[in-house]
Each structure stands twice: as C-alpha cells, then as structure tokens.
Design a protein around this motif. Structure first.
Motif, PDB file in Angstrom:
ATOM      1  N   TYR A   3      59.775  -9.515  15.572  1.00  0.00           N
ATOM      2  CA  TYR A   3      58.600  -9.095  16.340  1.00  0.00           C
ATOM      3  C   TYR A   3      58.299  -7.622  16.104  1.00  0.00           C
ATOM      4  O   TYR A   3      59.188  -6.824  15.759  1.00  0.00           O
ATOM      5  CB  TYR A   3      58.825  -9.340  17.835  1.00  0.00           C
ATOM      6  N   VAL A   4      57.030  -7.276  16.317  1.00  0.00           N
ATOM      7  CA  VAL A   4      56.560  -5.906  16.175  1.00  0.00           C
ATOM      8  C   VAL A   4      55.924  -5.468  17.491  1.00  0.00           C
ATOM      9  O   VAL A   4      55.094  -6.188  18.057  1.00  0.00           O
ATOM     10  CB  VAL A   4      55.524  -5.773  15.045  1.00  0.00           C
ATOM     11  N   VAL A   5      56.333  -4.292  17.968  1.00  0.00           N
ATOM     12  CA  VAL A   5      55.757  -3.714  19.184  1.00  0.00           C
ATOM     13  C   VAL A   5      55.349  -2.273  18.865  1.00  0.00           C
ATOM     14  O   VAL A   5      56.207  -1.431  18.589  1.00  0.00           O
ATOM     15  CB  VAL A   5      56.758  -3.722  20.353  1.00  0.00           C
ATOM     16  N   ASP A   6      54.069  -2.018  18.873  1.00  0.00           N
ATOM     17  CA  ASP A   6      53.546  -0.667  18.629  1.00  0.00           C
ATOM     18  C   ASP A   6      54.124  -0.066  17.354  1.00  0.00           C
ATOM     19  O   ASP A   6      54.514   1.112  17.301  1.00  0.00           O
ATOM     20  CB  ASP A   6      53.859   0.253  19.818  1.00  0.00           C
ATOM     21  N   GLY A   7      54.205  -0.887  16.320  1.00  0.00           N
ATOM     22  CA  GLY A   7      54.697  -0.423  15.032  1.00  0.00           C
ATOM     23  C   GLY A   7      56.206  -0.464  14.867  1.00  0.00           C
ATOM     24  O   GLY A   7      56.721  -0.216  13.776  1.00  0.00           O
ATOM     25  N   GLN A   8      56.956  -0.785  15.920  1.00  0.00           N
ATOM     26  CA  GLN A   8      58.416  -0.883  15.859  1.00  0.00           C
ATOM     27  C   GLN A   8      58.809  -2.338  15.632  1.00  0.00           C
ATOM     28  O   GLN A   8      58.357  -3.233  16.355  1.00  0.00           O
ATOM     29  CB  GLN A   8      59.040  -0.376  17.152  1.00  0.00           C
TER      30      GLN A   8
END
Length: 310
Positions: free
Chosen positions: A195-200
């Motif tokens: 998963y990706v969250v705000d580019g992380q």
C-alpha cells in the motif's frame, strides 16, 4: 560448595548440561523478575511527550479535513489497539515460559518455541510502533498487515464454506482503506502486494528473519534460525536432545536451551521497551540500564546453578 560456585578442575562447556531442579527454579525466577521490571517501568510512565511521534501523528490526523481525517483517525486508533494487543500477547508467552521451565519432566524444545512466540509478537509491536518512521508509512504498514490478516481470514472462511462472510470482510476492509486514501499496489496478476500512503510505500508484511537481525539489541545474536529449528521440529536441531538421552532412551532438555530462550525473551522485551519509549516520548533510559545490568548478572549466576554438583 554453594549453588553458584563452580567445581574446580573440571572443564566446563557453559550450560551444555541437562536441566537440574535448582537451575530451573532460578531461571524461571530470573525471567519473572525481568518481566516484572519491564511491567513496572511501563506502569510508571508519564503522559506521552508533546513532541513524541504519537502526538505529532495525532495532531496531523486531527488537522486533516473530514471525512479523510475521521477515517484515518479511526484507522490509527485501530493500529494502536493491535500493537498493544501484540505486546500483551508477548507478555502472556513470557509468563508461559516461566512456568514451562520448571515443569516435570524438564522441557526439551518448548522453551525455544515459546521464546519464538515472544519474539514474533514483539517484532509486530515494534514494526507498528517503530519511532523513526513517518506517520504515513505507519499507516501503510498497518494497511499491509490488515490486508494480510484479512486474506488469512478469508481463506479460513472459504474452507468453512462461509463465502458470504469472506466477501463481506473483503468489502469492509477494502472500503475502510479507500476511505483513508490508502492506495493498493498490485502485481501483473492484479494481486495486492502493498500500500501507498501520501507517497510512503509498504509491503503486505515484513521479513521476520531480517527484522530480527536489525531490530533486536546488539548483544543478542540473530536467533531466528535456532528458534525455527525447534518450532518446526527439524532433525538438525532436535537430534541433540536424543543424543543427550541415549542412555535412558528419552529426550533430554539442556540448560543451554533454557538460557537461549531467556535471552530471546529478554531481548524482545528490551526492543519493545525502546519502541514504547521512542513512540510515546517516555524516558526509560535508567530503566533500560537497570534491565541490562540485571541481564548480565543473570548469565553469571545461572552458570553456577546449571553446573552445580549433584
């Protein structure tokens, strides 16, 4: 000769002897004492500091406009609950290890299996509470773990022919993550890989062996292969107990196995205390120094009990 003195003129391989009653009692009390020190340390903790990762992340979530802010706030709260449950699970296995050490007949490989359970629970705790990562990466890691566990739950539901329940669970998790604007990464076959969250970005899970190597205290040699050998009943590991018991025809537990289990449990709890300290902004330096001194004295004291003359 007292129990903690060594016989003179005898070549000793440290702890490479069968478990005796005095050693077992002392080892169990040593581990219990360490656990109680850890619990006392956490119970005496003050409020999280204003500049702690916890406070920073909560402030960021609270400043996020709804509905995204509310969704991420709920998800962050769930991660805190999961991490706390992992920590409680670890301590539950430590208590089980304390009792296993003194049982009759003496344990053979079960101490290492229990120590592995302690380690894995503490690794999960540390994975979610690792202080140095960003709040976004924490959410991504949590999403990966949630999806991985959901996949396991869905597989079980299908085996039990509960297809509707499996579909409902999948839909619930998918929507919850979408509400948090947590974006799934997929491979060529369309399977979710992270998963990706705000580019992380995070994967679905972590490599236990690698994380054991990098996150445990420096004084603890990488233990996971040893623990796995015992837990999986591999002959390269378990045959030693047969050789020690050749005269009686039974498996014989060794003091070295108990000491290894204690070291793993203590190292795991130390890793957890450091995660508590870093993420919540607690001050545990004095407690950690006391735990380290206690651990070092334990090894010397237990050596005498393990090799005490019958």
């Amino acid at each position: 000769m007292t129990a903690d003195e060594m016989p003179e003129g005898i070549e000793v391989r440290p702890f490479a002897v069968p478990i005796n009653d005095g050693f077992a009692r002392e080892a169990a009390e040593t581990l219990r004492g360490y656990r109680e020190m850890v619990e006392k340390c956490l119970l005496g903790a003050a409020e999280p500091s204003p500049d702690s990762p916890l406070r920073v992340e909560m402030g960021s979530v609270n400043a996020t406009p709804d509905p995204l802010g509310t969704a991420r706030g709920s998800f962050h709260k769930m991660l805190l609950q999961i991490a706390a449950m992992s920590w409680d699970t670890a301590l539950d296995h430590v208590r089980a290890l304390e009792h296993d050490i003194v049982r009759k007949p003496a344990p053979v490989w079960s101490p290492l299996v229990l120590a592995r359970a302690v380690l894995e629970s503490c690794l999960l705790f540390d994975y979610l509470f690792e202080p140095s990562i960003t709040g976004s990466l924490r959410l991504a890691r949590g999403a990966g773990l949630w999806r991985k566990d959901t996949n396991y739950s869905m597989s079980l539901a299908k085996i039990l022919e509960e297809d509707e329940e499996a579909a409902a669970l999948n839909a619930y998790v998918t929507k919850a993550l979408e509400d948090c604007n947590i974006i799934a990464r997929t491979n060529g076959g369309g399977e979710i890989t992270g998963y990706v969250v705000d580019g992380q970005t995070s994967t679905l899970d972590y490599n236990i062996t690698n994380r054991s190597r990098t996150r445990l205290p420096g004084w603890m040699p990488m233990p996971y292969g040893l623990l796995s050998g015992a837990a999986h009943g591999r002959p390269w590991m378990t045959d030693r107990a047969r050789l020690l018991g050749e005269e009686t025809g039974t498996l014989v537990g060794e003091a070295a196995t108990v000491v290894a289990a204690l070291q793993v449990a203590m190292a795991s709890m130390e890793m957890g205390v450091k995660a508590w300290q870093g993420y919540f902004g607690f001050s545990f330096e004095a407690d950690l120094a006391e735990l380290d001194q206690y651990r070092q004295l334990m090894s010397l004291r237990l050596l005498g009990f393990a090799h005490a003359a019958e």
